[in-house]
Design a protein around this motif. Structure first.
Motif, PDB file in Angstrom:
ATOM      1  N   ARG A 397       3.888   1.499  -9.708  1.00  0.00           N
ATOM      2  CA  ARG A 397       3.108   0.397  -9.140  1.00  0.00           C
ATOM      3  C   ARG A 397       2.409   0.907  -7.893  1.00  0.00           C
ATOM      4  N   ASP A 398       1.106   0.752  -7.863  1.00  0.00           N
ATOM      5  CA  ASP A 398       0.295   1.097  -6.695  1.00  0.00           C
ATOM      6  C   ASP A 398      -0.440  -0.161  -6.264  1.00  0.00           C
ATOM      7  N   GLU A 399      -0.282  -0.490  -5.011  1.00  0.00           N
ATOM      8  CA  GLU A 399      -0.789  -1.768  -4.536  1.00  0.00           C
ATOM      9  C   GLU A 399      -1.455  -1.582  -3.184  1.00  0.00           C
ATOM     10  N   ILE A 400      -2.454  -2.406  -2.915  1.00  0.00           N
ATOM     11  CA  ILE A 400      -3.064  -2.433  -1.592  1.00  0.00           C
ATOM     12  C   ILE A 400      -3.311  -3.887  -1.222  1.00  0.00           C
ATOM     13  N   ASN A 401      -2.868  -4.246  -0.019  1.00  0.00           N
ATOM     14  CA  ASN A 401      -3.064  -5.593   0.506  1.00  0.00           C
ATOM     15  C   ASN A 401      -3.860  -5.485   1.799  1.00  0.00           C
ATOM     16  N   LEU A 402      -4.959  -6.197   1.872  1.00  0.00           N
ATOM     17  CA  LEU A 402      -5.825  -6.168   3.049  1.00  0.00           C
ATOM     18  C   LEU A 402      -6.105  -7.592   3.500  1.00  0.00           C
ATOM     19  N   GLU A 403      -6.223  -7.770   4.814  1.00  0.00           N
ATOM     20  CA  GLU A 403      -6.589  -9.093   5.319  1.00  0.00           C
ATOM     21  C   GLU A 403      -7.685  -8.969   6.363  1.00  0.00           C
ATOM     22  N   LYS A 454      -1.221  -3.306   3.868  1.00  0.00           N
ATOM     23  CA  LYS A 454      -0.021  -2.679   3.314  1.00  0.00           C
ATOM     24  C   LYS A 454      -0.414  -1.899   2.068  1.00  0.00           C
ATOM     25  N   VAL A 455       0.329  -0.841   1.817  1.00  0.00           N
ATOM     26  CA  VAL A 455       0.065  -0.020   0.628  1.00  0.00           C
ATOM     27  C   VAL A 455       1.408   0.263  -0.067  1.00  0.00           C
ATOM     28  N   PRO A 456       2.012  -0.748  -0.708  1.00  0.00           N
ATOM     29  CA  PRO A 456       3.303  -0.521  -1.380  1.00  0.00           C
ATOM     30  C   PRO A 456       3.140   0.389  -2.608  1.00  0.00           C
ATOM     31  N   GLN A 457       4.160   1.187  -2.847  1.00  0.00           N
ATOM     32  CA  GLN A 457       4.197   2.062  -4.025  1.00  0.00           C
ATOM     33  C   GLN A 457       5.620   2.083  -4.572  1.00  0.00           C
ATOM     34  N   VAL A 458       5.728   1.960  -5.899  1.00  0.00           N
ATOM     35  CA  VAL A 458       7.025   2.001  -6.569  1.00  0.00           C
ATOM     36  C   VAL A 458       6.932   2.970  -7.738  1.00  0.00           C
ATOM     37  N   GLU A 459       7.969   3.784  -7.909  1.00  0.00           N
ATOM     38  CA  GLU A 459       8.072   4.674  -9.072  1.00  0.00           C
ATOM     39  C   GLU A 459       9.489   4.587  -9.616  1.00  0.00           C
ATOM     40  N   ASP A 460       9.595   4.305 -10.886  1.00  0.00           N
ATOM     41  CA  ASP A 460      10.895   4.147 -11.547  1.00  0.00           C
ATOM     42  C   ASP A 460      10.907   5.043 -12.775  1.00  0.00           C
ATOM     43  N   GLU A 461      11.869   5.958 -12.850  1.00  0.00           N
ATOM     44  CA  GLU A 461      11.902   6.946 -13.929  1.00  0.00           C
ATOM     45  C   GLU A 461      13.303   6.972 -14.533  1.00  0.00           C
ATOM     46  N   ASN A 548      -5.430   2.698   9.130  1.00  0.00           N
ATOM     47  CA  ASN A 548      -4.645   3.918   8.957  1.00  0.00           C
ATOM     48  C   ASN A 548      -3.170   3.541   8.806  1.00  0.00           C
ATOM     49  N   PRO A 549      -2.731   3.245   7.583  1.00  0.00           N
ATOM     50  CA  PRO A 549      -1.336   2.819   7.393  1.00  0.00           C
ATOM     51  C   PRO A 549      -0.359   3.944   7.693  1.00  0.00           C
TER      52      PRO A 549
END
Length: 925
Positions: A397-403, A454-461, A548-549
């Motif tokens: 999951r690659d996500e970007i949240n901007l306000e 925010k720039v959340p990232q999830v990796e599940d293997e 610049n997160p």
């Protein structure tokens, strides 16, 4: 409608009872279109060894009869859905179809049924399999987000409510096994193509349309004298996101005298409110492929591939005001005139002055990918069947949240608002100023800053390997038919990162947003506000701002972690096939032995260290072994009556985010006492001893009525609490106290998830599936499927992480609805089909992702969702033979989604997603 549902449910159950009393036995007019994978031997989870019947039954009855056959033949207590049942319901994902089954309920996210609660337990307690193999998740935890699985790509779904020893990856509440087609189970090639156009009733807004589309195609073929088979399926959907919402800040809290001018001390009060129109689109592509090679009865090799990619892009265009006397130090400050306080001490409205509303753009882009591979080989060596299975799955999951935050200028322009809170409709926010002119709204350093991202990232293997052998039982054990032994090894790693940071104004300073980035106005009239501008948020960030997160700030370090699990499962199971007196008995008895090696590593922020060396690594974990015995018995009496009894020790592993090593740590310089909060890599699983009893009466494969009771004695539960005496020796080893401060102690308080005492959970499930011509021949083609579930638990939990919305006292289990009802009424004859489906659940505590991206609990008002469909299939031999036309409607009553804090007069969210209408064409060759 509630009375109608209850009446129809009563009719269904009473009719079935009448049929049993009179000894009516209705046999199926035709054999089911396929056999579900209900066997519990080594191949049951990794390969479909049964062949599909050559007699083809079409329409909704095919799916119903196949599901009934699956339930009837299983040795476990199961629910099932067939391909026909999925493919012809108005469902864009598996989730909606699953939510109609007895004992299951869905929670909606962004208007879609996304996560499934089984038997009143939250999604954390269930495990999801794909062709018998445990699946990864794009979320922070284990629970699968089912809206990423297109319904068109699956042949069947089986929900195991009771486990057996050969069921790898079993859950505590249940195990959901999604199955794709086996090409050699078909006797001839099949080509199927379908398309649907859809429209949302809320209409277009901003830059987002109100329409979308779905397309699916599948091809199944057999070659080389039916020794090689190939199946491939593709599904594409573009779904509009249109949402109206009013939300209040959490927590609701009791204010002190003078804390909120004009409001008496002791009043329950929320510090802010917002109204928004969310617009956007979700685009999803899914592909499945299966290669099957069976040159002889001695070898069957099956390769499964699955891929899903979903991209969701949306913007919340919102009007927001802080009511907490936090107003950027402008004067005059907040004042509340003529406050309205109800008899429960809750602020419900009034006129507020001295506030400074913002117009905000909240942009979210999320991309999810799921890849799964599985290769299964079955070998028959004499009387022994050997199974070897290897699997791999990965989710990202690659996500970007901007306000963006804008305000009226020149400063200050304080406003007066009229508030009127409602728990049955949209709360009203009526401003005194006009916020519709984009030329008057400036990107500037507002009371909430100029922006945040925010720039959340999830990796599940997950890797899995399984070996098993099935052999005939010794003749001396005549009451057994087969014995199965096996071993499974799985290696899972899940990573989470969440860089964040302020979005600052660029060199140009305060600025309006240019016309070429504007999308136009959206109407927030549903909340009393009127129109506000909308714009391209990432475009504004790129042109006017700097982002610049980072993840090494003190409050961000604990949001990054890795969790590892290595699980070795050995099992032995004996299949029972005997007779007790005159009663045939079948089932299984067995035991699993699970050895788990779990660990987590992360960085933590150490406030005791000098600047530049505050970020430090930390790793923790444990190993343990669990013994899981199980017994399933099915007693078969005359007149197709079955009594099932199951006993089992069940477990569900802790939430992944609860097992994180990440923590926030510090030492009180005045006492030297250390303290921390975070995850706990030493958690044991949830465990329960379970009893299930089910009575089922069948009428061939055409109908059934069932009553099931379950009782789960949860021997442990996981609670978040603060405990004293945690050993911080490792973390304080390098601590140098400030001058005049005492040295660090080695033990202190740690707030984290811990294993604690459990309690009981019990439930009653009533279900029936009846074609009404069993009662009266002229009703041929009419039928109903109905179920009612009643759950109860004495488990009370207290969760400090979520106390803001559910209070600081004991609460019931998250996900537990006391009552869940499902009803489908259908008609099918001469190619014409019509059905109406309703699913309803009572209030429950839901798990919500809050603004910080963390898990929080909120009370959710029970939902009542109604879907409908009509279709016509042209007869074979006609010019349009194989063509079906269909019209569908989802959420016909526009049922809202509502959450509240502690009591319903303290609303949190009121959301509507509108109705969805679909028109489609299916073609089958």
């Amino acid at each position: 409608m509630l009375q109608l549902r209850r009446n129809l449910l009563s009719v269904a159950l009473a009719s079935a009872a009448a049929l049993m009393a009179t000894g009516v036995h209705a046999q199926s007019a035709a054999e089911p279109a396929n056999d579900q994978e209900t066997g519990n031997d080594a191949s049951a989870q990794t390969s479909d060894t049964t062949t599909l019947d050559s007699v083809v039954v079409t329409g909704i009855r095919a799916g119903i009869e196949s599901a009934i056959s699956s339930k009837k033949e299983s040795t476990s207590i199961v629910e099932a859905i067939s391909a026909e049942d999925i493919g012809k319901l108005p469902d864009i994902s598996i989730a909606e179809s699953l939510a109609r089954l007895p004992g299951l309920a869905a929670q909606r996210v962004a208007g879609r049924a996304q996560v499934i609660s089984v038997r009143g337990l939250s999604p954390d307690f269930a495990t999801t399999l794909l062709n018998g193999r445990e699946m990864v998740s794009t979320g922070d935890n284990r629970s699968v987000e089912f809206d990423q699985y297109p319904s068109e790509l699956f042949n069947s779904v089986t929900i195991y409510k009771t486990p057996d020893a050969a069921l790898i990856g079993q859950g505590l509440s249940g195990t959901i096994d999604m199955r794709t087609v086996r090409p050699l189970s078909h006797s001839e090639p099949v080509i199927s193509i379908g398309g649907r156009y859809q429209r949302n009733s809320l209409g277009s807004a901003a830059n987002a349309d109100d329409d979308g589309n779905r397309f699916n195609a599948s091809y199944i073929d057999q070659f080389a004298d039916n020794t090689f088979g190939f199946a491939i399926g593709y599904s594409h959907s573009e779904t509009p996101i249109q949402e109206n919402q009013v939300g209040l800040y959490e927590p609701w809290k009791q204010v002190s005298d003078g804390e909120r001018p004009g409001v008496a001390g002791g009043t329950w009060y929320s510090d802010g409110i917002k109204a928004l129109r969310r617009t956007g689109e979700t685009e999803r592509d899914g592909v499945m492929a299966t290669l099957q090679y069976r040159p002889s009865n001695a070898w069957n090799s099956t390769l499964d591939l699955f891929y899903s990619k979903a991209e969701q892009v949306d913007t919340a265009n919102q009007f927001e005001v802080n009511l907490g006397n936090y107003n950027g130090n402008y004067t005059p400050g907040l004042d509340i005139l003529d406050p309205e306080i109800n008899g429960n001490g809750t602020f419900t409205g009034g006129t507020v002055t001295g506030v400074y509303p913002l117009v905000r753009g909240m942009y979210n882009k999320r991309e999810d990918k799921i890849r799964a591979f599985g290769w299964n080989n079955e070998f028959n060596v004499g009387m022994v069947q050997l199974v070897a299975d290897v699997s791999y799955s990965k989710a990202t999951r690659d996500e970007i949240n901007l306000e963006n935050n804008t305000q009226l200028a020149p400063m200050p322009q304080l406003d007066s608002l009229r508030l009127d809170y409602s728990n049955r409709d949209f709360s009203q926010i009526v401003p005194g100023l006009d916020y519709s002119n984009p030329g008057a709204l400036f990107l500037t350093n507002t009371i909430y800053g100029s922006g945040y991202g925010k720039v959340p990232q999830v990796e599940d293997e997950l890797r899995g390997y399984r070996f098993a052998a099935l052999m005939p039982a010794p003749q001396a054990l005549s009451w057994l038919s087969d014995i199965e032994v096996g071993i499974n090894y799985s290696d899972r790693e899940k990573n989470k990162r969440q860089p964040e940071g302020n979005i600052l104004l660029g060199a140009q300073g305060d600025t309006t947003i240019a016309d070429d980035l504007q999308y136009g106005l959206v109407d927030l009239g549903f909340a009393g506000i009127g129109r506000i501008p909308t714009w391209n948020v990432p475009g504004a960030v790129s042109r006017y701002m700097v982002f610049n997160p980072t993840e090494d700030a003190s409050y961000l370090v604990s949001k990054a972690w890795t969790v590892n699990e290595k699980i070795t499962t050995g099992y032995v199971q004996a299949d029972i096939n005997t007779q007790w007196g005159s009663v045939p008995v079948r089932g299984n008895i067995g035991v699993q032995l699970q050895h788990t090696d779990q660990s987590s590593n992360a960085n933590y922020w150490d406030g005791t260290q000098p600047a530049g060396s505050n970020v430090r690594p930390f790793e923790d974990g444990k190993t343990y072994t669990d013994v899981l015995p199980s017994l399933n018995l099915a007693f078969e009496f005359e007149h197709e009556q079955t009594l099932r009894v199951a006993l089992a020790r069940q477990l569900a592993r802790a939430r992944v985010d609860q097992m994180r090593a990440a923590l926030e740590f510090g030492v009180d310089s005045s006492t030297g006492r250390p303290g921390a909060s975070g995850g706990n890599p030493r958690l044991d699983p949830w465990k329960a001893n379970a009893l299930d009893i089910s009575y089922e009466k069948y009428f061939g494969n055409r109908a059934y009525v069932a009553a099931a009771y379950f009782y789960k004695d949860l021997r442990s539960y996981i609670f978040t609490e603060t405990r004293d005496g945690y050993d911080f020796s490792e973390l304080v080893a390098d601590y140098v106290p400030p001058p005049g401060s005492p040295p660090a102690q080695t033990t202190g308080n740690f707030t984290a998830p811990y294993n604690g005492k459990g309690g009981s959970l019990q439930g009653l499930e009533l279900s029936a599936s009846l074609p009404l011509d069993l009662l009266w021949e002229p009703l041929q083609g009419f039928g109903i499927i109905a179920s009612a579930s009643f759950n109860d638990s004495n488990i009370k939990i207290r969760d400090p992480e979520s106390a803001s919305s559910v209070g600081d006292g004991d609460i019931s289990l998250p996900g537990l609805s006391d009552e869940v009802y499902n009803l489908t009424a259908y008609f099918e004859r001469n190619g014409f089909e019509a059905r109406v489906s309703q699913r309803k659940r009572s209030d429950f505590i839901g798990e919500i992702g809050n603004f910080a991206g963390n898990r929080t609990l909120r009370y959710v008002v029970g939902e009542d969702i109604i879907d409908a469909q009509v279709s016509y299939t042209f007869p074979e031999g006609s010019r349009l033979g194989g063509v079906s036309l269909l019209l569908q409607a989802q959420n016909l009553t526009n049922s809202p989604y509502q959450t509240y804090a502690a009591s319903k007069d303290r609303p949190l969210e009121y959301i509507e997603w509108g109705r969805t209408y679909l028109f489609g064409v299916n073609v089958k060759f």
